[in-house]
Design a protein around this motif. Structure first.
Motif, PDB file in Angstrom:
ATOM      1  N   LEU A  70     -51.890 -32.982  31.741  1.00 19.13           N
ATOM      2  CA  LEU A  70     -51.792 -33.696  33.003  1.00 19.13           C
ATOM      3  C   LEU A  70     -51.415 -32.732  34.122  1.00 19.13           C
ATOM      4  O   LEU A  70     -50.463 -31.958  33.994  1.00 19.13           O
ATOM      5  CB  LEU A  70     -50.735 -34.794  32.891  1.00 19.13           C
ATOM      6  CG  LEU A  70     -50.495 -35.688  34.101  1.00 19.13           C
ATOM      7  CD1 LEU A  70     -51.731 -36.522  34.397  1.00 19.13           C
ATOM      8  CD2 LEU A  70     -49.296 -36.599  33.856  1.00 19.13           C
ATOM      9  N   SER A  71     -52.185 -32.772  35.203  1.00 21.65           N
ATOM     10  CA  SER A  71     -51.848 -32.028  36.419  1.00 21.65           C
ATOM     11  C   SER A  71     -51.743 -33.041  37.549  1.00 21.65           C
ATOM     12  O   SER A  71     -52.751 -33.524  38.057  1.00 21.65           O
ATOM     13  CB  SER A  71     -52.928 -30.990  36.729  1.00 21.65           C
ATOM     14  OG  SER A  71     -52.709 -30.409  38.005  1.00 21.65           O
ATOM     15  N   SER A  72     -50.506 -33.359  37.912  1.00 19.31           N
ATOM     16  CA  SER A  72     -50.255 -34.385  38.927  1.00 19.31           C
ATOM     17  C   SER A  72     -49.547 -33.734  40.104  1.00 19.31           C
ATOM     18  O   SER A  72     -48.338 -33.520  40.080  1.00 19.31           O
ATOM     19  CB  SER A  72     -49.395 -35.516  38.338  1.00 19.31           C
ATOM     20  OG  SER A  72     -49.077 -36.472  39.326  1.00 19.31           O
ATOM     21  N   GLY A  73     -50.324 -33.399  41.142  1.00 23.64           N
ATOM     22  CA  GLY A  73     -49.774 -32.675  42.280  1.00 23.64           C
ATOM     23  C   GLY A  73     -49.701 -33.513  43.535  1.00 23.64           C
ATOM     24  O   GLY A  73     -50.355 -34.560  43.661  1.00 23.64           O
ATOM     25  N   GLN A  74     -48.927 -33.038  44.494  1.00 26.08           N
ATOM     26  CA  GLN A  74     -48.800 -33.721  45.772  1.00 26.08           C
ATOM     27  C   GLN A  74     -50.007 -33.498  46.673  1.00 26.08           C
ATOM     28  O   GLN A  74     -50.228 -34.249  47.616  1.00 26.08           O
ATOM     29  CB  GLN A  74     -47.512 -33.265  46.473  1.00 26.08           C
ATOM     30  CG  GLN A  74     -46.260 -33.703  45.737  1.00 26.08           C
ATOM     31  CD  GLN A  74     -44.991 -33.104  46.312  1.00 26.08           C
ATOM     32  OE1 GLN A  74     -45.011 -32.008  46.877  1.00 26.08           O
ATOM     33  NE2 GLN A  74     -43.884 -33.814  46.168  1.00 26.08           N
ATOM     34  N   ARG A  75     -50.796 -32.456  46.368  1.00 23.18           N
ATOM     35  CA  ARG A  75     -52.057 -32.194  47.070  1.00 23.18           C
ATOM     36  C   ARG A  75     -53.051 -31.604  46.062  1.00 23.18           C
ATOM     37  O   ARG A  75     -52.665 -31.135  44.980  1.00 23.18           O
ATOM     38  CB  ARG A  75     -51.859 -31.193  48.222  1.00 23.18           C
ATOM     39  CG  ARG A  75     -51.048 -31.706  49.391  1.00 23.18           C
ATOM     40  CD  ARG A  75     -50.945 -30.640  50.470  1.00 23.18           C
ATOM     41  NE  ARG A  75     -52.241 -30.344  51.073  1.00 23.18           N
ATOM     42  CZ  ARG A  75     -52.546 -29.161  51.627  1.00 23.18           C
ATOM     43  NH1 ARG A  75     -51.652 -28.165  51.631  1.00 23.18           N
ATOM     44  NH2 ARG A  75     -53.729 -28.966  52.173  1.00 23.18           N
ATOM     45  N   GLY A  76     -54.329 -31.611  46.448  1.00 32.93           N
ATOM     46  CA  GLY A  76     -55.351 -31.081  45.570  1.00 32.93           C
ATOM     47  C   GLY A  76     -55.133 -29.621  45.229  1.00 32.93           C
ATOM     48  O   GLY A  76     -55.366 -29.181  44.099  1.00 32.93           O
ATOM     49  N   ILE A  77     -54.661 -28.831  46.186  1.00 26.84           N
ATOM     50  CA  ILE A  77     -54.454 -27.408  45.935  1.00 26.84           C
ATOM     51  C   ILE A  77     -53.332 -27.186  44.926  1.00 26.84           C
ATOM     52  O   ILE A  77     -53.335 -26.213  44.171  1.00 26.84           O
ATOM     53  CB  ILE A  77     -54.179 -26.652  47.256  1.00 26.84           C
ATOM     54  CG1 ILE A  77     -54.378 -25.151  47.047  1.00 26.84           C
ATOM     55  CG2 ILE A  77     -52.790 -26.966  47.810  1.00 26.84           C
ATOM     56  CD1 ILE A  77     -54.451 -24.360  48.340  1.00 26.84           C
ATOM     57  N   ALA A  78     -52.380 -28.122  44.878  1.00 23.43           N
ATOM     58  CA  ALA A  78     -51.321 -28.042  43.872  1.00 23.43           C
ATOM     59  C   ALA A  78     -51.882 -28.329  42.479  1.00 23.43           C
ATOM     60  O   ALA A  78     -51.453 -27.731  41.488  1.00 23.43           O
ATOM     61  CB  ALA A  78     -50.189 -29.001  44.214  1.00 23.43           C
TER      62      ALA A  78
END
Length: 242
Positions: free
Chosen positions: A174-182
């Protein structure tokens, strides 16, 4: 055969034996590293995995942000290295449980319904404020009573997790970031440092890491710091409201 010719023949023979031995050892090491990579990612040769694609919340239709697209491309290269195949599915069309196939799920709960379900089921100790537009804490993570706020372009946070169902089986990444670049930063961290992660957490271990992306407006997805291993807090049941 004089001594000079004998020395030449012996030297060539020794060089050939040494080269063959070196090739053999390198091949063994490469195969061992590949097997460990396949085990860690749950991607044995010829297997199938799931790439769950999110939707850009700032765009209409089913578009994917460019940074999330880059993250998917990096995952595709990894999957190919392992000799596996990927099935790409939209976040609101994925219909499978845990453990059947390895799953890579990219995007936060605001843009990926599957991520929202994974957080609720597997990381109940994580709270994400999905109101990005209306409140100062939009996009903030709260884990173990600590809140991590986004400063767009300067500091963004992302959760990188390897999760398994209680019954075991293939993992969910899982990659759950605050922005797409994160999201891209977390996937790049995973693909570059998987061997270190496997040594630290085990080839079949569960973990949830909080990463900080610094200066993304200048450095893109490359400046990443580990804030904390939040596995214990993230997998604990959320405290009931008072």
């Amino acid at each position: 055969m004089n001594d000079d010719v004998r020395n030449i023949v012996l030297g060539l023979t020794a060089s050939g034996i040494s080269g063959a031995a070196g090739w053999f050892v390198r091949t063994l090491l490469w195969r061992r590293q590949l097997r460990r990579k396949q085990t860690f990612f749950g991607l044995p040769g010829g297997s199938e995995c799931l790439l769950v694609v999110n939707q850009d919340p700032s765009a209409s239709g089913r578009s994917v942000s460019r940074y999330d697209t880059f993250a998917l491309l990096e995952l595709s290269a990894l999957i190919k290295e392992c000799g596996a195949n990927a099935d790409i599915v939209a976040h609101d069309a994925a219909r499978q449980g845990f453990g059947t196939r390895t799953e890579f799920c990219v995007g936060g709960p605001a843009s990926n319904h599957r991520t929202e379900a994974h957080l609720r089921a597997l990381l109940p100790g994580v709270e994400v404020n999905t109101d990005y537009e209306s409140v100062p804490d939009g996009g903030a993570f709260t884990i173990g009573g600590q809140t991590y706020r986004m400063d767009k372009g300067r500091v963004e946070y992302v959760l990188l997790a390897r999760l398994t169902a209680p019954a075991g089986g293939r993992p969910v990444f899982l990659s759950s970031g605050q922005r797409g670049i994160a999201n891209q930063a977390a996937i790049r961290h995973l693909t570059r440092h998987h061997a270190r992660l496997a040594r630290r957490h085990g080839l079949d271990g569960t973990f949830c890491l909080l990463l900080k992306v610094i200066g993304s407006d200048v450095y893109g997805p490359d400046m990443v710091e580990l804030v904390a291993d939040v596995t214990t807090a993230a997998t604990a049941d959320a405290a009931p409201p008072r």
